[in-house]
Design a protein around this motif. Sequence first.
Motif, PDB file in Angstrom:
ATOM      1  N   TYR A   1       2.570   1.507  -3.342  1.00  0.00           N
ATOM      2  CA  TYR A   1       1.625   2.105  -4.226  1.00  0.00           C
ATOM      3  C   TYR A   1       1.264   3.577  -4.349  1.00  0.00           C
ATOM      4  CZ  TYR A   1      -2.905   2.654  -6.817  1.00  0.00           C
ATOM      5  OH  TYR A   1      -3.834   3.038  -7.615  1.00  0.00           O
ATOM      6  N   VAL A   2       1.091   4.130  -3.103  1.00  0.00           N
ATOM      7  CA  VAL A   2       0.680   5.379  -2.738  1.00  0.00           C
ATOM      8  C   VAL A   2       1.865   6.505  -2.983  1.00  0.00           C
ATOM      9  CG1 VAL A   2       0.062   7.382  -1.208  1.00  0.00           C
ATOM     10  CG2 VAL A   2      -1.113   4.928  -1.283  1.00  0.00           C
TER      11      VAL A   2
ATOM     12  N   ARG B   1      -4.096   8.411  -5.462  1.00  0.00           N
ATOM     13  CA  ARG B   1      -3.949   7.045  -5.123  1.00  0.00           C
ATOM     14  C   ARG B   1      -4.371   6.658  -3.760  1.00  0.00           C
ATOM     15  NH1 ARG B   1       1.382   4.416  -7.905  1.00  0.00           N
ATOM     16  NH2 ARG B   1       1.016   5.197 -10.226  1.00  0.00           N
TER      17      ARG B   1
ATOM     18  N   GLU C   1       0.822  -1.361  -0.047  1.00  0.00           N
ATOM     19  CA  GLU C   1       0.068  -0.060  -0.030  1.00  0.00           C
ATOM     20  C   GLU C   1       0.853   1.152  -0.041  1.00  0.00           C
ATOM     21  OE1 GLU C   1      -3.691   1.435   2.301  1.00  0.00           O
ATOM     22  OE2 GLU C   1      -2.176   0.660   3.784  1.00  0.00           O
TER      23      GLU C   1
ATOM     24  N   LYS D   1      -8.026   4.501  -3.395  1.00  0.00           N
ATOM     25  CA  LYS D   1      -7.672   3.314  -3.838  1.00  0.00           C
ATOM     26  C   LYS D   1      -7.137   2.210  -2.649  1.00  0.00           C
ATOM     27  CE  LYS D   1      -6.737   0.298  -7.694  1.00  0.00           C
ATOM     28  NZ  LYS D   1      -7.842  -0.485  -7.322  1.00  0.00           N
ATOM     29  N   ALA D   2      -5.885   2.919  -2.429  1.00  0.00           N
ATOM     30  CA  ALA D   2      -5.147   2.235  -1.676  1.00  0.00           C
ATOM     31  C   ALA D   2      -5.702   1.930  -0.342  1.00  0.00           C
ATOM     32  CB  ALA D   2      -3.925   2.952  -1.182  1.00  0.00           C
TER      33      ALA D   2
ATOM     34  N   PHE E   1      -6.532  -1.842  -0.400  1.00  0.00           N
ATOM     35  CA  PHE E   1      -5.756  -2.727   0.289  1.00  0.00           C
ATOM     36  C   PHE E   1      -6.056  -3.090   1.731  1.00  0.00           C
ATOM     37  CE2 PHE E   1      -3.275  -0.903  -3.387  1.00  0.00           C
ATOM     38  CZ  PHE E   1      -2.066  -1.687  -3.479  1.00  0.00           C
TER      39      PHE E   1
END
Length: 75
Positions: A34-35, A45, A31, A48-49, A53
Amino acid sequence: VMLLLASGAAGRQGPTWFLGTAILAAVLLAEHLYVAPRGDLHPERIGKAFFDFNAFASVAFALCAIAGLVLQGHS
């Protein structure tokens, strides 16, 4: 994560608890990556994360914890 490990040890949880904790830690790391890949924050993001996640991490940990109780014979 450290508190989950400590509570698992204090509560004499089995290996599924620690497997769940490892999955949770891996998902939290994914996570974060990703961010903010390479430290570059992508605010778009975060939503969504947070939802995707964290939903996966919560369900995976819960299933591991429940499996541990079932395997230990607790109800």
